[in-house]
Design an enzyme around this catalytic site. Structure first.
Site, PDB file in Angstrom:
ATOM      1  N   ASP A 167    -102.615  62.583  68.152  1.00 36.34           N
ATOM      2  CA  ASP A 167    -103.251  61.347  68.622  1.00 36.34           C
ATOM      3  C   ASP A 167    -104.312  60.978  67.582  1.00 36.34           C
ATOM      4  O   ASP A 167    -104.010  60.337  66.587  1.00 36.34           O
ATOM      5  CB  ASP A 167    -103.824  61.611  70.025  1.00 36.34           C
ATOM      6  CG  ASP A 167    -104.448  60.380  70.667  1.00 36.34           C
ATOM      7  OD1 ASP A 167    -104.309  59.273  70.117  1.00 36.34           O
ATOM      8  OD2 ASP A 167    -105.065  60.523  71.736  1.00 36.34           O
TER       9      ASP A 167
ATOM     10  N   ASP B 239     -99.510  66.322  79.917  1.00 36.88           N
ATOM     11  CA  ASP B 239    -100.004  66.071  81.265  1.00 36.88           C
ATOM     12  C   ASP B 239    -100.963  64.895  81.312  1.00 36.88           C
ATOM     13  O   ASP B 239    -101.504  64.454  80.299  1.00 36.88           O
ATOM     14  CB  ASP B 239    -100.765  67.294  81.788  1.00 36.88           C
ATOM     15  CG  ASP B 239    -102.139  67.435  81.140  1.00 36.88           C
ATOM     16  OD1 ASP B 239    -102.199  67.396  79.895  1.00 36.88           O
ATOM     17  OD2 ASP B 239    -103.142  67.535  81.868  1.00 36.88           O
TER      18      ASP B 239
HETATM   19  P1  IMP Z   1    -105.947  64.660  69.174  1.00 39.06           P
HETATM   20  O1  IMP Z   1    -106.874  65.795  68.860  1.00 39.06           O
HETATM   21  O2  IMP Z   1    -106.656  63.379  69.470  1.00 39.06           O
HETATM   22  O3  IMP Z   1    -104.852  64.453  68.165  1.00 39.06           O
HETATM   23  O4  IMP Z   1    -105.303  64.985  70.551  1.00 39.06           O
HETATM   24  C1  IMP Z   1    -104.360  65.882  70.667  1.00 39.06           C
HETATM   25  C2  IMP Z   1    -104.335  66.468  72.048  1.00 39.06           C
HETATM   26  O5  IMP Z   1    -104.717  65.531  73.071  1.00 39.06           O
HETATM   27  C3  IMP Z   1    -102.926  66.851  72.340  1.00 39.06           C
HETATM   28  O6  IMP Z   1    -102.741  68.215  72.031  1.00 39.06           O
HETATM   29  C4  IMP Z   1    -102.796  66.564  73.805  1.00 39.06           C
HETATM   30  O7  IMP Z   1    -103.146  67.729  74.520  1.00 39.06           O
HETATM   31  C5  IMP Z   1    -103.797  65.512  74.125  1.00 39.06           C
HETATM   32  N1  IMP Z   1    -103.188  64.148  74.207  1.00 39.06           N
HETATM   33  C6  IMP Z   1    -103.307  63.150  73.307  1.00 39.06           C
HETATM   34  N2  IMP Z   1    -102.616  62.064  73.683  1.00 39.06           N
HETATM   35  C7  IMP Z   1    -102.030  62.386  74.851  1.00 39.06           C
HETATM   36  C8  IMP Z   1    -101.147  61.668  75.750  1.00 39.06           C
HETATM   37  O8  IMP Z   1    -100.746  60.514  75.539  1.00 39.06           O
HETATM   38  N3  IMP Z   1    -100.757  62.344  76.847  1.00 39.06           N
HETATM   39  C9  IMP Z   1    -101.149  63.615  77.136  1.00 39.06           C
HETATM   40  N4  IMP Z   1    -101.954  64.316  76.321  1.00 39.06           N
HETATM   41  C10 IMP Z   1    -102.396  63.707  75.193  1.00 39.06           C
END
Ligand code: IMP
Ligand code: MG
Length: 191
Positions: free
Chosen positions: A97, A153
């Site tokens: 994300d 989730d």
């Molecule tokens: P980042 O650190 O922003 O890249 O987020 C990554 C983590 O956020 C992932 O490992 C997911 O656990 C959670 N996450 C990000 N987007 C989503 C989504 O659309 N649905 C569910 N979990 C998400």
């Protein structure tokens, strides 16, 4: 909820990911490091398609989302990791994300002496990246929506869905127990 990826599409994508990983790494021993909890389904499907020597370990990461769909402070737990000195490592997470989780974990695995750290995500959200690194292997690029299923989730619900679905505003407003029970029955469509 709107289905983005069916279980058939996911299976096909994971078979391709496994081929790409083995083309890249060859038959060298590989340590797969999955990120709890979202990667459990992906890790279990992926490792069964990886030929050659593989060992598996899990770390835990949470960005304190709670009931929110935007990230907060990152909390990491790596105490179950084996010695990675000189190892070929594949970090596996459900979704990229902002990329903050993957970036922090890649740094940490390198710090622990891995010879090489590759990263793999099932999903990458369009236009959300806040970091310099890009995952080495990406299953599917998706729009910047909040998705659930296949390990992902919302507030603890819906990890068990065999497909990936986009949450709609009505799903986000419902209480977790209500929403957990309101997933559409897709049996007739998917199987
Ligand atoms: P980042 O650190 O922003 O890249 O987020 C990554 C983590 O956020 C992932 O490992 C997911 O656990 C959670 N996450 C990000 N987007 C989503 C989504 O659309 N649905 C569910 N979990 C998400
Ligand atoms: Mg996660």
């Amino acid at each position: 909820m709107r289905i983005l990826l069916t279980s058939e599409q996911l299976a096909e994508g994971i078979a391709q990911l496994a081929d790409r990983v083995r083309n890249d790494i060859g038959r060298r021993p590989l340590t797969v490091v999955g990120v709890l909890t979202g990667s459990i389904v992906l890790v279990s499907d992926l490792i069964r398609r990886l030929e050659g020597p593989v060992r598996v370990s899990m770390v835990w990461a949470s960005s304190y989302r709670g009931t929110a769909t935007t990230p907060g402070r990152l909390d990491l737990r790596l105490d179950q990791l084996p010695d990675l000195t000189g190892q070929e490592v594949l970090l596996v997470d459900d979704i990229f994300d902002t990329g903050r989780t993957l970036e922090a974990l890649v740094d940490e695995l390198r710090r622990r002496g891995a010879a090489r750290v590759r990263s793999l995500v099932l999903l990458r959200k369009h236009g959300q990246a806040e970091v310099g690194i890009v995952p080495d292997f990406v299953g599917f690029d998706i729009p910047a929506a909040f998705v659930v299923g296949y390990g992902l989730d919302f507030n603890g619900a819906w990890r068990h869905l065999p497909y990936v679905a986009e949450l709609e505003p009505a799903d986000l407003q419902a209480a977790p127990t209500e929403i957990a029970n309101s997933a559409p029955d897709m049996d007739g469509i998917l199987h």
